[in-house]
Design an enzyme around this catalytic site. Sequence first.
Site, PDB file in Angstrom:
ATOM      1  N   HIS A  78      -8.059   1.906 -14.420  1.00 35.28           N
ATOM      2  CA  HIS A  78      -8.013   3.363 -14.608  1.00 35.28           C
ATOM      3  C   HIS A  78      -8.091   3.835 -16.061  1.00 35.28           C
ATOM      4  O   HIS A  78      -7.164   4.435 -16.586  1.00 35.28           O
ATOM      5  CB  HIS A  78      -6.811   4.001 -13.898  1.00 35.28           C
ATOM      6  CG  HIS A  78      -5.496   3.303 -14.078  1.00 35.28           C
ATOM      7  ND1 HIS A  78      -4.978   3.011 -15.303  1.00 35.28           N
ATOM      8  CD2 HIS A  78      -4.602   2.846 -13.176  1.00 35.28           C
ATOM      9  CE1 HIS A  78      -3.816   2.415 -15.145  1.00 35.28           C
ATOM     10  NE2 HIS A  78      -3.566   2.294 -13.875  1.00 35.28           N
ATOM     11  N   ASP A 129      -6.583   4.059  -6.879  1.00 35.87           N
ATOM     12  CA  ASP A 129      -5.225   3.992  -7.421  1.00 35.87           C
ATOM     13  C   ASP A 129      -4.233   4.680  -6.466  1.00 35.87           C
ATOM     14  O   ASP A 129      -3.321   5.397  -6.887  1.00 35.87           O
ATOM     15  CB  ASP A 129      -5.149   4.600  -8.818  1.00 35.87           C
ATOM     16  CG  ASP A 129      -4.057   3.948  -9.665  1.00 35.87           C
ATOM     17  OD1 ASP A 129      -3.431   2.983  -9.180  1.00 35.87           O
ATOM     18  OD2 ASP A 129      -3.819   4.410 -10.790  1.00 35.87           O
ATOM     19  N   PRO A 181       5.698   9.154 -10.319  1.00 38.84           N
ATOM     20  CA  PRO A 181       4.276   9.361 -10.574  1.00 38.84           C
ATOM     21  C   PRO A 181       3.426   8.811  -9.434  1.00 38.84           C
ATOM     22  O   PRO A 181       3.908   8.000  -8.637  1.00 38.84           O
ATOM     23  CB  PRO A 181       4.033   8.562 -11.856  1.00 38.84           C
ATOM     24  CG  PRO A 181       5.055   7.471 -11.820  1.00 38.84           C
ATOM     25  CD  PRO A 181       6.257   8.028 -11.080  1.00 38.84           C
ATOM     26  N   GLY A 182       2.187   9.273  -9.363  1.00 38.58           N
ATOM     27  CA  GLY A 182       1.229   8.694  -8.418  1.00 38.58           C
ATOM     28  C   GLY A 182       0.722   9.680  -7.398  1.00 38.58           C
ATOM     29  O   GLY A 182       1.396  10.654  -7.056  1.00 38.58           O
ATOM     30  N   ASN A 231       2.781  -5.093  -6.543  1.00 37.88           N
ATOM     31  CA  ASN A 231       4.099  -4.540  -6.862  1.00 37.88           C
ATOM     32  C   ASN A 231       4.819  -4.043  -5.620  1.00 37.88           C
ATOM     33  O   ASN A 231       5.299  -2.918  -5.551  1.00 37.88           O
ATOM     34  CB  ASN A 231       3.999  -3.435  -7.918  1.00 37.88           C
ATOM     35  CG  ASN A 231       3.054  -2.315  -7.534  1.00 37.88           C
ATOM     36  OD1 ASN A 231       2.192  -2.499  -6.677  1.00 37.88           O
ATOM     37  ND2 ASN A 231       3.212  -1.159  -8.138  1.00 37.88           N
ATOM     38  N   HIS A 284      -3.022  -2.820 -16.902  1.00 35.06           N
ATOM     39  CA  HIS A 284      -2.681  -1.385 -16.962  1.00 35.06           C
ATOM     40  C   HIS A 284      -2.561  -1.052 -18.448  1.00 35.06           C
ATOM     41  O   HIS A 284      -1.615  -1.486 -19.104  1.00 35.06           O
ATOM     42  CB  HIS A 284      -1.361  -1.144 -16.233  1.00 35.06           C
ATOM     43  CG  HIS A 284      -0.768   0.219 -16.448  1.00 35.06           C
ATOM     44  ND1 HIS A 284      -1.196   1.329 -15.785  1.00 35.06           N
ATOM     45  CD2 HIS A 284       0.216   0.642 -17.283  1.00 35.06           C
ATOM     46  CE1 HIS A 284      -0.493   2.379 -16.186  1.00 35.06           C
ATOM     47  NE2 HIS A 284       0.369   1.992 -17.093  1.00 35.06           N
ATOM     48  N   LEU A 295       0.379  -0.043  -1.111  1.00 32.58           N
ATOM     49  CA  LEU A 295       0.922   0.347   0.181  1.00 32.58           C
ATOM     50  C   LEU A 295       2.402   0.017   0.092  1.00 32.58           C
ATOM     51  O   LEU A 295       2.806  -0.780  -0.727  1.00 32.58           O
ATOM     52  CB  LEU A 295       0.240  -0.419   1.312  1.00 32.58           C
ATOM     53  CG  LEU A 295      -1.299  -0.263   1.385  1.00 32.58           C
ATOM     54  CD1 LEU A 295      -1.877  -1.141   2.472  1.00 32.58           C
ATOM     55  CD2 LEU A 295      -1.688   1.189   1.618  1.00 32.58           C
TER      56      LEU A 295
END
Lengths: 432, 316
Positions: free
Chosen positions: A238, A311, A329-330, A100, A185, A69
Amino acid sequence: MSRPLLIINARLLDPATGLDVKGGLLAVGERIAELGPQVTAAMAPSGAEIIDAKGLCLAPGLVDMRVQLGEPGAEHKERIDSGAMAAAAGGVTSLALLPNTDPPIDNPAMLEFVARRARLVKLVKVYPYAALTKKLEGKELAELGLLKAAGAVAFTDADRTIANARLLRRALSYATLFDGLIVQHPEEPELARYGYVTEGALASKLGLSGIPAAAEIIMVERDLRILELTGGRLHIAHVSTAAAIEAIAAAKARGLRVTCDASPHHLALNELEIEGYRTFAKVRPPLRSEQDRRAVVAGLKDGTIDVIASDHCPQDQDSKRQTFAQAEPGVIGVQTMLPVAMRLHYEDGMPLLDLLRRMTSAPADLLGLDAGRLRKGSPADCVLFDPDAPWKITEQALFSLSKNSAFEGRLVQGKVHRTIVDGRTIYTAAEA
Amino acid sequence: MDVGRGFGGKHLLGIEGLQPFEIAAVLDRADGFVDLNRRNDKKLSILKGLTHINLFFEASTRTQTSFELAGKRLGADVVNMSMANSSMKKGETLIDTAMTLNAMHPDVLVVRHQDSGAVALLARHVRCAVINAGDGTHEHPTQALLDALTIRRRKGRIEGLTVAICGDILHSRVARSNIHLLLAMGARVRIVAPPTLLAAGLEDFGVEVYTDMTRGLAGVDIVMMLRLQVERMQGSFVPSLAEYFHLFGLTYDKLRAARSDALIMHPGPMNRGVEIDGVVADDIDRSAILDQVEMGVAVRMACLDILTESLRGADA
């Protein structure tokens, strides 16, 4: 204390016990007081709210163990309240928040601050991760013990790989003190540098800089060797490649305490999504070949992959309306995880209870949460949903502040009607 | 909105997807402009009143000048916007740039950008025709067209020829556009490069891949050298320029493997002594490098002419 809540005529689904019966559930206060076939309208305590589920599924509220978030630091992309509302609309009642943020969650004060902000929002339950290393720099361990005492559910540097093998060894070893879980990750940083899509003919044709699938496999295999050395608990976030899933299956067979998750986009989409330079298909790790996608599906079915986690990574328009190289990204996903995952049931024949387990009791157990179960005495966190109802994912339907869904415009099956946290309804679908 | 490829759509964004007859039509029209360009009076007025903007996010002298000449010779008003040092360079505002340009009412935009797909992105947001003058490592369609015109004029055909494209394939948009075009026109394409400068999955394009110059050049009709894109290099792709020249630089010695009438091409600007021996490049019997520059203007005139036809109310 809220009114007692009685749900009748539901299909009760509890993945942890394998329960799948018609019946009802009574919540008194914040907890489940009674559930089963014997629960009928006749059992309503005075003043209770009675809901006739009309045969809809009643399952434990989903637990999404991988969510970003924007709060604090990127409130223009997502706030805790907008993200929590998206989660509620997706049937998610507990989420684990990656550290993060800006500043990162790398000390107890920061962790308590974020947890308190989330409590004030009074929607879903938010459980912060703590950074594994100070400032997420990958150099020095954060105060893992103090962070654990402050409520950190696990330790991770979020989307940064813990590249230093010596540091990961120490972290895994030290975390055995309190049975801490470390989340990695998996991407070999030097092989992944400058790249943003899966290396191959399509990337070459589009002129986009590729990352070989081996970048993931190498890191997973290395980490498993380190885990063998130290003991402890490692969770690979992931996973997206067949070979990495194979390596994890072999490690589990050897008795290592390793677990992993897969994202809805990696189970549903392949690299072809990047055609036309669609920046909404730019994710980390990148979308893979169809063969790898099928391996993710197979891994979820056979249990090698323990968890489905969204994710969720909100990016505003300015971050995505860019050239592919420059776009962030994302994708968001907390609201659409359930219907996207439902395709495993409809198209790949995965039993509904198995599928729900990967989004309820499995992640709850990994993170040590009192969640993900329909059980007398457990928190009354549940989701009432119609597994069959088709709907179209549209921008208007998304509660996230950012609308970067990889599934926008797609038809899905499975619709959340009501989400309940601690016996209190926090979301009701408009037409339900 | 149609962002379709080539001349079926309103833009020229790449060679991929163009039909052989579309490619041939450009070359036929360009042939006529070659003759015009050799006259003293080179000026036509078929683009009179139209505004042609060169929008270059990456510095370029040759390509930009070629497009500028092409536009001016057809009678358009040509404006150069050099974005390389502009605040708009970074692409954060690429869509804003498109909006700004719309307000200026251009008729043709010629765009070069350092990111693959950037020209297509811009094309989706502007209201005029767009020509891709090179996007990242994706495509550079007018270069492939001018190469094709050069080959066709020197060899009389493209179909059935064997073309070796040599050097830095990984970073080359010229290579990608040429592969699409040459295969569409029925040529055989070989790729010759060190393994570190090959792009992944090249075989899927339908080309033959070699890592040895002498073998790769054996019996070919055309030797197409690529510039070693030192500016795109991040990390060690080759140990040194001297070693690269030793293994992959075009010399008479290596050229002996090719057909005796094999033509040498290079998109320019050349790194003499890196990918090509200066003496070979200057060999007027073998080298078509200056032809390529001449054909460049003609091909760009043809592209401008075709893309603006609808604006002039003429039939396609």
